[in-house]
Design an enzyme around this catalytic site. Structure first.
Site, mmCIF file in Angstrom:
data_model
loop_
_atom_site.group_PDB
_atom_site.id
_atom_site.type_symbol
_atom_site.label_atom_id
_atom_site.label_comp_id
_atom_site.label_asym_id
_atom_site.label_seq_id
_atom_site.Cartn_x
_atom_site.Cartn_y
_atom_site.Cartn_z
ATOM 1 N N LYS A 1 24.220 -20.121 14.994
ATOM 2 C CA LYS A 1 25.003 -20.563 16.146
ATOM 3 C C LYS A 1 24.479 -21.835 16.803
ATOM 4 C CE LYS A 1 27.911 -17.149 15.892
ATOM 5 N NZ LYS A 1 29.310 -17.377 15.502
ATOM 6 N N ASP B 1 48.057 -29.529 -31.620
ATOM 7 C CA ASP B 1 46.884 -28.915 -32.262
ATOM 8 C C ASP B 1 47.231 -27.466 -32.655
ATOM 9 O OD1 ASP B 1 44.134 -28.145 -32.772
ATOM 10 O OD2 ASP B 1 44.109 -27.294 -30.743
ATOM 11 N N ASP C 1 36.430 -9.808 3.940
ATOM 12 C CA ASP C 1 35.086 -10.298 4.198
ATOM 13 C C ASP C 1 33.994 -9.985 3.170
ATOM 14 O OD1 ASP C 1 33.881 -12.155 5.641
ATOM 15 O OD2 ASP C 1 33.619 -10.976 7.454
ATOM 16 N N LYS D 1 38.894 -21.803 20.089
ATOM 17 C CA LYS D 1 40.358 -21.716 20.125
ATOM 18 C C LYS D 1 40.805 -20.932 21.363
ATOM 19 C CE LYS D 1 41.349 -22.385 15.241
ATOM 20 N NZ LYS D 1 42.080 -21.922 14.059
HETATM 21 C C1 GDG Z 1 33.581 -14.192 11.685
HETATM 22 C C2 GDG Z 1 33.110 -15.581 11.316
HETATM 23 C C3 GDG Z 1 35.272 -16.492 12.128
HETATM 24 C C4 GDG Z 1 32.315 -12.998 21.829
HETATM 25 N N1 GDG Z 1 31.509 -12.670 22.826
HETATM 26 C C5 GDG Z 1 32.159 -11.801 23.604
HETATM 27 C C6 GDG Z 1 33.413 -11.593 23.072
HETATM 28 N N2 GDG Z 1 33.487 -12.343 21.958
HETATM 29 C C7 GDG Z 1 34.646 -12.422 21.074
HETATM 30 C C8 GDG Z 1 35.308 -13.757 21.187
HETATM 31 C C9 GDG Z 1 35.906 -13.933 19.789
HETATM 32 C C10 GDG Z 1 34.953 -13.150 18.916
HETATM 33 O O1 GDG Z 1 34.220 -12.284 19.743
HETATM 34 C C11 GDG Z 1 33.959 -14.039 18.186
HETATM 35 O O2 GDG Z 1 34.660 -14.898 17.387
HETATM 36 P P1 GDG Z 1 34.065 -15.577 16.070
HETATM 37 O O3 GDG Z 1 35.004 -16.586 15.580
HETATM 38 O O4 GDG Z 1 32.664 -16.017 16.324
HETATM 39 O O5 GDG Z 1 34.161 -14.358 15.068
HETATM 40 P P2 GDG Z 1 33.238 -13.272 14.359
HETATM 41 O O6 GDG Z 1 34.063 -12.067 14.219
HETATM 42 O O7 GDG Z 1 31.975 -13.121 15.070
HETATM 43 O O8 GDG Z 1 32.904 -13.879 12.921
HETATM 44 C C12 GDG Z 1 33.768 -16.631 12.203
HETATM 45 C C13 GDG Z 1 35.695 -15.069 12.407
HETATM 46 O O9 GDG Z 1 35.011 -14.123 11.593
HETATM 47 C C14 GDG Z 1 37.189 -14.881 12.165
HETATM 48 O O10 GDG Z 1 37.512 -15.081 10.835
HETATM 49 O O11 GDG Z 1 35.853 -17.345 13.092
HETATM 50 O O12 GDG Z 1 33.393 -17.917 11.783
HETATM 51 O O13 GDG Z 1 31.704 -15.667 11.428
HETATM 52 O O14 GDG Z 1 37.182 -13.348 19.723
HETATM 53 O O15 GDG Z 1 36.270 -13.713 22.202
HETATM 54 N N3 GDG Z 1 34.327 -10.790 23.635
HETATM 55 C C15 GDG Z 1 33.978 -10.151 24.787
HETATM 56 N N4 GDG Z 1 32.751 -10.290 25.320
HETATM 57 C C16 GDG Z 1 31.823 -11.098 24.787
HETATM 58 O O16 GDG Z 1 30.711 -11.209 25.304
HETATM 59 N N5 GDG Z 1 34.875 -9.358 25.357
#
Ligand code: GDG
Length: 738
Positions: A292, A508, A153, A393
């Protein structure tokens, strides 16, 4: 394919954050592993790497920032059966400039296309560098021969190169989790910063992004900022190359699929549905962030409510915003705006029995999250920009019941894969409103078929496949590291060469047969290459076609039976025959040109003028002075205005500006030679602008090859000068075998 454990000893993961929380128990502190996607992926990699090894060898070492409370802990508390945590401690002020400053206030907004939110502070860049160096110090104390280091990252972009410089033989991977923007955005960074960041990443052997768009953007920056050659998926450096590719991150599909059916999740889901009186549920969950698209999502929902009064009281939007960085004024402002908008919408449309939006500003437990994924009818995921987005996903994977609709922003990386979602542009309020209506009315059969497609995709493209593909790219890199770097279809080419009856090779000299050196008098082809040329010349007409003078070429190629073309086609020497002068132009232009060039020699010490018989050149490879490249452009412009009785050509080559009569060029002489015999195989190779004439004027079936980067008329490309020797060697081998 090689297996992983044959290549690497241990896996060292480096990320800004350690994926652990420390909990105090009666037996003392204990590390608790977080259950994110990266942790699952890494665990599966460790299994793949350590199938036949002792358990201790398979432990994954994870290097990440640790706050000062960890400093008090006994190191044994930082280890469990699977992981060993290595906290990196740093000075608070450095951490602030590194993390809050450069990472979150500059790279995050800029790389998500919010340049107006970006703050460019020299102090922060300095802290970023210092923090990356702190990570390096921790790593170098840890690394053993055979380890694979996988850096993650945008907080650690300098680290791969710092590590490469410190421990050149280390295997280094780098994965970028956020979007890599196009070059127009990268250009906003001060030159030295953008150069340091791109060079930093290129310290790795394999660099991964989520999508092919991000890969292309990165490659464009590599070529604009560092002017390095790129062949296919590789960035080519003089001593090694870097594989850059898309590895879309994913989730542990089976975990979400199974837990989606868990009894506790089911009970919570039923509880929510009852609470919401079995209204249709729209669900979203995001960290508080301007990327977002939370406000535009609310506007889309509001538009839907305005346009569809019949849906009032029948639908509820459950919006969870997870607290993040809310000490920062920009985020406080966003939170205020979100809450005001929600208040307004609820006030405008709500009734005593119905709240259109149920909002919470907190983190959900995993059970609550899964209950909402499975209870909702619509997952409304509308980021303005998102590297990938895992929430969408996870929603799809947890819908084992094949019900529910995903509305997904086209600006999330995931939209490239989940084509069966309703794809919207989040800033188009009407499109969002229409998508909500379409989703609410979608027949069950269509929901099922869309979900089936997406679930099948995610089942195959899960997080284990992601890590497997990344490691496989590593193994392939290592296996092929001595390979020819080219986009030429080698086998058909070699066959065509072997089968030909009359072959012509036009090559060349500087930068093609011989590496570029500071002193042009010292340029030489390697002895091995000379031997190859001698052999090739027995069965083919080999022409060395150069801007050099006759004397130099004759001295360099004594005893080799090749054609020599000097001064860009002004002279030709066939094997064992005297030189012929092909250019008979007058030379009234030479004196004024020399005079102008001499002024530049005075201004740029180290540069010099080379007088040839039909041309004159200013060389500035080792010139000292400000902006020599820009001044060379000015000189070329001045020289184009010199008046002469014959047309002249001004050539801006590789650290040289040269003037010669326009009548002859490498192109004219190459064409003349090519037409003299019934050749059925022609190859021409060159690296400089003057070689373009050759590429243009040869028949279009000829194999024309540009060495290195840059726009070219050539059909193919060889990445580096060394590749010329490798290619000629393969051609030579086929003749020997025949
Ligand atoms: C980076 C990039 C890329 C969210 N709210 C709660 C919760 N979550 C978990 C979800 C998911 C994760 O957090 C968020 O996923 P993102 O894809 O938004 O990932 P980030 O780590 O924020 O960001 C992003 C990612 O890296 C992976 O490469 O997809 O684009 O910005 O797993 O389930 N989990 C719980 N409570 C919540 O309120 N338990």
């Amino acid at each position: 394919m090689k297996t992983f454990n044959s290549s690497f000893n241990r896996l060292l993961i480096v990320s800004y954050r350690l994926p652990f929380t420390i909990q105090q128990t009666d037996e003392g502190p204990e590390i608790l592993q977080n259950s994110g996607g990266l942790v699952s992926a890494v665990l599966s990699m460790a299994e793949q790497m350590g199938q036949n090894q002792e358990k201790s060898a398979t432990k994954i070492h994870w290097v990440g920032h640790g706050d000062s409370s960890l400093q008090q802990l006994d190191p044994s508390a930082l280890e469990n059966d699977t992981f060993v945590a290595h906290p990196v401690f740093m000075d608070e002020a450095v951490h602030k400039g590194f993390y809050e400053g450069f990472s979150n206030d500059l790279i995050w907004p800029l790389f998500h296309y919010f340049p107006s939110y970006a703050s460019f502070k020299e102090h922060d860049f300095d802290c970023y560098r210092q923090a990356n160096i702190r990570f390096l110090e921790e790593l170098t104390a840890l690394i053993e021969p055979g380890d694979l280091v996988w850096i993650h990252d945008f907080q650690l972009m300098l680290l791969p190169d710092l590590l490469r410089q410190a421990m050149p033989d280390t295997s280094i991977g780098y994965f970028f989790h956020i979007p890599f923007p196009n070059y127009e955005i990268i250009k906003l960074l001060p030159r030295t910063w953008r150069q340091a960041l791109i060079e930093g990443v290129l310290g790795a052997d394999v660099v991964g992004f989520h999508t092919t768009d991000y890969v292309q953007h990165f490659m464009q920056s590599v070529s604009e900022v560092l002017e390095l050659p790129i062949i296919g998926q590789r960035v080519v450096l003089p001593d090694r190359s870097i594989h850059v590719n898309a590895f879309p991150i994913s989730i542990d599909f089976n975990k979400f699929n199974t837990i989606g059916q868990d009894s506790e999740v089911f009970a919570t889901q039923q509880y929510y549905m009852n609470l919401l009186r079995h209204n249709k549920i729209i669900f979203s969950v995001d960290r508080l962030d301007y990327t977002k698209g939370i406000i535009s999502r609310l506007q889309g929902y509001e538009r839907f409510l305005i346009q569809n009064p019949d849906w009032h009281d029948k639908v509820t939007f459950v919006m969870t915003v997870v607290p993040s960085r809310d000490k920062i004024s920009q985020y406080q402002e966003l939170k205020r705006e979100i809450e005001e908008t929600i208040g307004r919408i609820n006030g405008l449309f709500g009734t005593i029995g119905w709240r259109p939006i149920v909002y919470s500003y907190r983190s959900l437990t995993f059970t609550e999250l899964l209950a909402l994924y499975t209870a909702c009818d619509i997952a409304l995921i509308t980021p303005i920009r998102d590297g990938m987005n895992l929430v969408c996903k996870e929603f799809v994977a947890s819908r084992h019941d094949l019900k529910g609709v995903l509305i997904l922003s086209e600006l999330a990386g995931a939209a490239q894969e989940l084509r069966d979602a309703i794809i919207i542009n989040p800033t188009d309020t009407q499109e969002v409103a229409d998508a909500i209506k379409q989703a609410l009315l979608m027949p069950l059969a269509e929901q099922e078929s869309r979900l089936l497609h997406m679930r099948k995709h995610l089942q195959n493209h899960n997080v284990f496949r992601w890590s497997h593909n990344f490691l496989t790219a590593f193994n392939d890199m290592i296996t092929n590291s001595t390979d020819l770097e080219t986009d030429l279809p080698i086998q058909p080419f070699i066959t065509a060469f072997g089968d030909a009856r009359k072959r012509l090779l036009l090559v060349d000299f500087d930068g093609t047969l011989a590496p570029i050196v500071n002193d042009p008098a010292e340029a030489r082809p390697s002895e091995a290459l000379k031997t190859i040329l001698i052999n090739l010349a027995e069965n083919s007409d080999v022409v060395v076609i150069s801007g050099r003078n006759r004397l130099f070429l004759e001295k360099t190629f004594t005893d080799i039976s090749v054609y020599l073309v000097a001064e860009h086609g002004a002279f030709l020497k066939k094997p064992d025959q005297p030189w012929e002068r092909l250019d008979l132009s007058t030379d009234d232009w030479v004196d004024p040109v020399r005079l102008t060039m001499n002024q530049f020699v005075d201004r740029f010490p180290g540069s010099f003028v080379e007088g040839k018989e039909t041309a004159i050149a200013w060389h500035y490879r080792i010139a000292e002075g400000e902006d020599v490249e820009g001044q060379a452009i000015d000189l070329a412009a001045q020289l184009r205005r010199v008046s002469s009785s014959i047309p002249l050509t001004v050539i801006q080559g590789n650290k040289v500006v040269e003037v010669k009569p326009a009548k002859h060029s490498k192109g004219t002489v190459a064409q003349t030679i090519a037409e003299q015999k019934p050749y059925d195989f022609i190859i021409s190779i060159g690296d400089d602008t003057t070689d373009e004439d050759m590429f243009r004027q040869l028949p279009n079936w000829a194999y024309t090859m540009k060495v290195g980067s840059g726009v070219s008329f050539a059909r193919y490309r060889l990445a580096r000068q060394q590749d010329v020797e490798t290619l000629l060697l393969r051609m030579n081998d086929v003749l020997i075998e025949a």
